[in-house]
Write a protein that holds these residues in place. Structure first.
Motif, short mmCIF file in Angstrom:
data_model
loop_
_atom_site.label_atom_id
_atom_site.label_comp_id
_atom_site.label_asym_id
_atom_site.label_seq_id
_atom_site.Cartn_x
_atom_site.Cartn_y
_atom_site.Cartn_z
N ARG A 29 6.29 104.31 18.78
CA ARG A 29 7.45 103.83 18.01
C ARG A 29 8.26 105.01 17.51
NH1 ARG A 29 4.36 99.51 14.05
NH2 ARG A 29 3.11 98.54 15.68
N GLN A 30 9.58 104.85 17.53
CA GLN A 30 10.47 105.93 17.06
C GLN A 30 10.55 105.94 15.54
OE1 GLN A 30 14.16 105.16 19.07
NE2 GLN A 30 13.45 106.08 21.00
N THR A 71 8.14 109.32 22.34
CA THR A 71 9.03 108.36 21.67
C THR A 71 10.28 108.10 22.50
OG1 THR A 71 10.10 110.18 20.46
CG2 THR A 71 8.27 109.03 19.36
N SER A 82 7.29 99.78 22.21
CA SER A 82 6.10 100.63 22.10
C SER A 82 4.91 99.93 22.74
CB SER A 82 5.79 100.93 20.62
OG SER A 82 5.49 99.73 19.93
#
Length: 476
Positions: free
Chosen positions: A475-476, A407, A453
């Motif tokens: 994706r964070q 991430t 991402s």
């Protein structure tokens, strides 16, 4: 006066009949098609050869090349190389309010069209069962042609439809409102059917549209091209066939990657299947056609253990790789092909490697993917041999890379001081991304937190040469 009125009535009746006949003759002529492309990859994402044994038997009346058995023994029993793609159960439906004669031709440059019904009017030359089919050779070009009659709708138009020896997967596609199709020999069916085997490298949508690979214990499903995938889902059936799971479902835009980590919460299979059916309809199929398509998968696609990704192939890719010509030209044509990307899990590969090493490869003789298993074990043995000489480079680069997916921070552990080593993060368009890097001792850290991402290439240039490794920004 009565005669005049009577004459007007007759005239109105004739005019009405004339216009009714004209309107009826101009009713739309509609053609729909659906089918499946299948590939099999190792856990490293590399496609495996040997995909030409059937998963389900076809009825005895299905036509085929010598060496293709449509019945009990299943599949192709003739020398073959480069078979990394199966084209399964494409069916063509016709909808018309009037009887029509049609000529149909399908071209498949990726391989050979090996089975069909009803009998073809023309097509690629019959290969000898003693010749080797070189499917990686561009000289192999599959094509088939039919001359058929479309029956007008009638209460008794299904007479002669049912035939001895039919299977469930043959009957399931009939559950539509399509017209009956016949030929000059008296064969009767609700669709035109064909099937083939080919080479995925010659048809880019099977190898570049969806990429699947296990990075550590996480399955990554990525769209690496410029076209969005309308709908995809990752299906898993446990080894004992007791548990159905959906690890992920949704659309995949260009450059997006879906991550399926171990022990992640799974989705409801029936709900995902309903969403997938709706997507098939949005892409052009009638509801009954979408239901028929899914029903043909029940026993095989959903009934065999393993992990597989189902995704709807964008329409332009279908038209480009599988050309369909129909005369007279229909008023509308809808074509929906679903790709099934099967992938071997690291755990299953370990079982394979152990069985082959201990002389127990016979356990897999009856499996439709036995030849692919052989190829995968050979590749793993070769990789292990290289690792014995170059332990670090066996990972595909000069560094151990973790965590992948990430991430944010990506760490590279080198077997040397990387002060003179150059690294770059490359996107799907070949552009180098601006990321910060910090080197200390034998370690280098890259900050990917500002990237979108998706899937990227990590390029490492050192004194020993240049290597490339896929990395995934989650994706964070």
């Amino acid at each position: 006066m009565k005669r005049i009125v009577a004459g007007l009535v007759v005239l109105l009746v004739l005019v009405s009949a004339f216009f009714a006949a004209g309107i009826r003759a101009q009713q739309p002529f509609v053609v729909h098609e659906w089918g499946t492309f299948t590939t099999l990859a190792g856990s490293d994402g590399r496609l495996l050869p040997g995909l030409y044994h059937e998963e389900e038997s076809l009825p005895y009346f299905v036509g085929s090349f010598s060496g293709f058995s449509p019945q009990i023994s299943k599949g192709l029993y003739m020398p073959c190389s480069g078979a990394t793609l199966k084209m399964e159960t494409p069916v063509i439906y016709f909808y018309s309010d009037v009887a029509r004669s049609v000529s149909v031709r399908v071209d498949w440059p990726a391989g050979t069209i090996s089975q069909w019904y009803p009998p073809r009017a023309d097509g690629e030359p019959y290969p000898s069962r003693f010749d080797t089919l070189h499917l990686e050779d561009t000289a192999e070009h599959g094509w088939i042609a039919w001359n058929a009659q479309i029956r007008a709708k009638a209460p008794d138009d299904t007479l002669g439809l049912w035939k001895p020896g039919e299977t469930h997967t043959w009957q399931a596609p009939r559950a539509t409102d399509a017209n009956i199709v016949t030929d000059s020999l008296g064969n009767v069916e609700k669709y035109l059917f064909y099937r083939g085997v080919g080479n995925a490298e010659r048809m880019s949508i099977a190898t570049q549209e969806i990429w699947t690979q296990y990075l550590h214990d996480t399955l990554v499903v990525a769209n690496e091209t410029y076209m969005p995938v309308p709908y995809a889902f990752v299906y898993q059936l446990s080894d004992d066939s007791a548990t159905q799971s959906v690890l992920w479902a949704g659309s995949l835009n260009t450059g997006w990657a879906a991550m399926c980590p171990p022990n992640a919460r799974t989705l409801n299979f029936d709900s995902v299947l309903a969403g997938f059916r709706d997507s098939l309809v949005v892409c052009g199929l009638y509801r009954k056609e979408a239901d028929a398509m899914i029903e043909t998968w029940r026993q095989s696609y959903f009934g065999r253990p393993g992990v597989r990704v189902f995704w709807i192939v964008p329409r332009w890719a279908t038209n480009y790789t599988l050309k369909l010509d129909i005369t007279p030209t229909p008023d509308s044509i809808e074509r929906v092909i679903v790709a099934r990307s099967e992938i071997l899990t690291p755990a299953f590969e370990h079982k394979l490697d152990t069985a082959f090493a201990n002389g127990n490869s016979w356990m897999y003789y009856g499996d439709r993917y036995y030849l692919a298993y052989q190829a995968r074990v050979a590749a793993m043995d070769a990789q292990a041999a290289r690792a014995a000489v170059h332990p670090v480079s066996a990972q595909g680069s000069d560094a151990a890379i973790y965590p992948n997916p990430t991430t944010g921070m990506l760490t590279l552990d080198f077997p040397y001081n990387p002060i003179s080593t150059q690294v770059a993060i490359i996107d799907e368009l070949g552009r180098a991304q601006d990321v910060s890097a910090h080197a200390a001792d034998n370690t280098m850290s890259l900050d990917l937190s500002q990237l979108q991402s998706g899937v990227y290439l990590l390029r490492i240039q050192s004194a020993t040469g240049t290597t490339m490794q896929r990395v995934v920004k989650a994706r964070q």
